[in-house]
Design an enzyme around this catalytic site. Structure first.
Site, PDB file in Angstrom:
ATOM      1  N   ARG A  13       0.842  -1.205   0.000  1.00 59.40           N
ATOM      2  CA  ARG A  13       0.000   0.000   0.000  1.00 59.40           C
ATOM      3  C   ARG A  13       0.879   1.258   0.000  1.00 59.40           C
ATOM      4  NH1 ARG A  13      -2.178   1.497   6.036  1.00 59.40           N
ATOM      5  NH2 ARG A  13      -0.485   0.562   7.236  1.00 59.40           N
ATOM      6  N   GLU A  61     -18.201   4.841  -1.157  1.00 55.81           N
ATOM      7  CA  GLU A  61     -17.371   4.121  -2.123  1.00 55.81           C
ATOM      8  C   GLU A  61     -18.082   3.885  -3.456  1.00 55.81           C
ATOM      9  OE1 GLU A  61     -16.014   3.306   2.009  1.00 55.81           O
ATOM     10  OE2 GLU A  61     -17.959   3.130   0.990  1.00 55.81           O
ATOM     11  N   PHE A  86     -14.376  -2.681   0.695  1.00 56.19           N
ATOM     12  CA  PHE A  86     -15.302  -1.648   0.263  1.00 56.19           C
ATOM     13  C   PHE A  86     -15.301  -1.472  -1.257  1.00 56.19           C
ATOM     14  CE2 PHE A  86     -13.879   0.270   4.506  1.00 56.19           C
ATOM     15  CZ  PHE A  86     -14.742  -0.552   5.211  1.00 56.19           C
ATOM     16  N   HIS A 112      -5.435  -3.108   1.900  1.00 58.64           N
ATOM     17  CA  HIS A 112      -5.920  -3.864   3.061  1.00 58.64           C
ATOM     18  C   HIS A 112      -6.686  -5.119   2.634  1.00 58.64           C
ATOM     19  CE1 HIS A 112      -4.954   0.049   4.701  1.00 58.64           C
ATOM     20  NE2 HIS A 112      -5.057  -0.427   5.935  1.00 58.64           N
ATOM     21  N   ASP A 120      -8.209  -5.574  12.348  1.00 57.53           N
ATOM     22  CA  ASP A 120      -9.493  -5.046  11.868  1.00 57.53           C
ATOM     23  C   ASP A 120     -10.571  -6.133  11.786  1.00 57.53           C
ATOM     24  OD1 ASP A 120      -8.377  -2.581  11.737  1.00 57.53           O
ATOM     25  OD2 ASP A 120      -8.283  -2.464   9.558  1.00 57.53           O
ATOM     26  N   ARG A 170      -1.621  -4.513   3.682  1.00 54.18           N
ATOM     27  CA  ARG A 170      -1.293  -3.667   4.823  1.00 54.18           C
ATOM     28  C   ARG A 170       0.040  -4.067   5.461  1.00 54.18           C
ATOM     29  NH1 ARG A 170      -4.909  -3.613  10.400  1.00 54.18           N
ATOM     30  NH2 ARG A 170      -3.775  -1.960  11.502  1.00 54.18           N
TER      31      ARG A 170
END
Length: 317
Positions: A13, A61, A86, A112, A120, A170
């Site tokens: 990322r 999104e 998303f 991610h 998460d 991530r």
């Protein structure tokens, strides 16, 4: 397994954000969209460098994908950025109908992805995105393994005329593609190690543990070929067919559900062209959980030792 402590590591990322800045300096038609996650997706570095070409769409999104589609019709090259859950999940309909159906020049950058999202938890650990995106006609799907490959993938995506799904992680991963002769080409896999007994086909952050597992197998006289498939769609059918013919046994390793991902793509192709014994190593039709990324990779069998053990067990059968 082997110690990577002395090897440079960086999350893909971060590579994405850095690549955007490099490209933004060269191409004025490149624009970046984000959905209130610029710090996490690393598009914030682009926003700092080119504030007039960064659009924060807020926590919307699906709307962001529609905006990206509209920008593409004006000659812009938009990179729409958010978490994989998303992008591929929440905005699937808009990607399919507003970007895929008219085959617009939009780049969907999903960070991610996978179980390594860690703390998460299951709601954010998208292990289904590759399956969703490769089902859209005309969509290119890329899952780079390290910093070098991620930057090259972003450049290639910009140069490609059509929709592209880019998958970033991530967790910081070792840099392995730092040789001077490294070349990235959409739809072309890379053989990292030769072997005659079986072939390990890996993608994304699973490439490094696949190499480590191959090293351990070699100590026992089992020579495993290792192939990095950074582009899941279009799949490099030639390198897969060659490996199947020459080694007779394929092992797929991916940080994704075993349903619909790289393993499915390889099995679909080989079943029609050269039926071959295939072992799929990935997320086994379960949701993830909250925890440290490295520990989760171990629990779900995606670390080098687990991969090695699964291959040995499979061979013994």
């Amino acid at each position: 397994m082997s110690d990577n402590s002395s090897i440079k590591t960086i999350a893909t990322r971060d590579s994405y954000g850095n690549a955007l800045v490099e490209l933004g300096e060269k191409y004025v038609n490149l624009v970046v969209l984000d959905a209130d996650l610029a710090c996490a997706t690393k598009t914030g570095v682009f926003k700092k460098a080119f504030p007039d070409r960064h659009i924060d769409c807020g926590i919307a999104e699906s709307n962001m994908m529609g905006i990206a589609a509209g920008l593409a019709t004006t000659g812009k090259v938009p990179f729409a950025s958010t978490f994989a859950m998303f992008a591929a999940g929440r905005a699937f309909e808009q990607i399919r109908n507003s970007i895929g159906y008219p085959h617009l020049n939009v780049k969907i950058a999903a960070t991610h992805a996978g179980i390594s999202v860690g703390e998460d938890g299951a709601t954010h650990q998208c292990n289904e995105d590759i399956a969703l995106m490769r089902s859209i006609p005309g969509m290119v799907v890329i899952n780079p393994a390290d910093d070098v490959e991620a930057k090259a993938a972003v450049r290639a995506a910009y140069e490609y005329d059509g929709p592209v799904y880019l998958r970033f992680g991530r967790l910081a991963t070792p840099v392995i593609n730092n040789s001077t002769d490294y070349k990235f080409e959409i739809g072309r896999g890379i053989q990292l190690r030769d072997g005659k007994d079986l072939t390990l086909v890996a993608t994304g952050l699973c490439v490094v543990p696949a190499l480590e597992a191959a090293e351990q197998l070699a100590k026992e006289g089992i020579e495993a070929r290792v192939i990095n498939i950074h582009t899941i769609k279009p799949l490099d059918e030639d390198i897969i067919l060659k490996a199947a013919k020459e080694t007779g046994h394929i092992v797929i390793i991916e940080e994704h559900s075993i349903i619909g991902g790289l393993g499915s793509a390889v099995c679909e192709y080989l079943s029609e062209n050269l039926p071959t014994k295939v072992l799929r190593i990935g997320i086994n039709d379960v949701f993830g959980e909250s925890g440290a990324a490295v520990k989760l990779l171990e629990k779900y069998g995606l670390d080098a030792r687990s991969i090695y053990n699964k291959i040995k067990e499979n061979i013994s059968k």
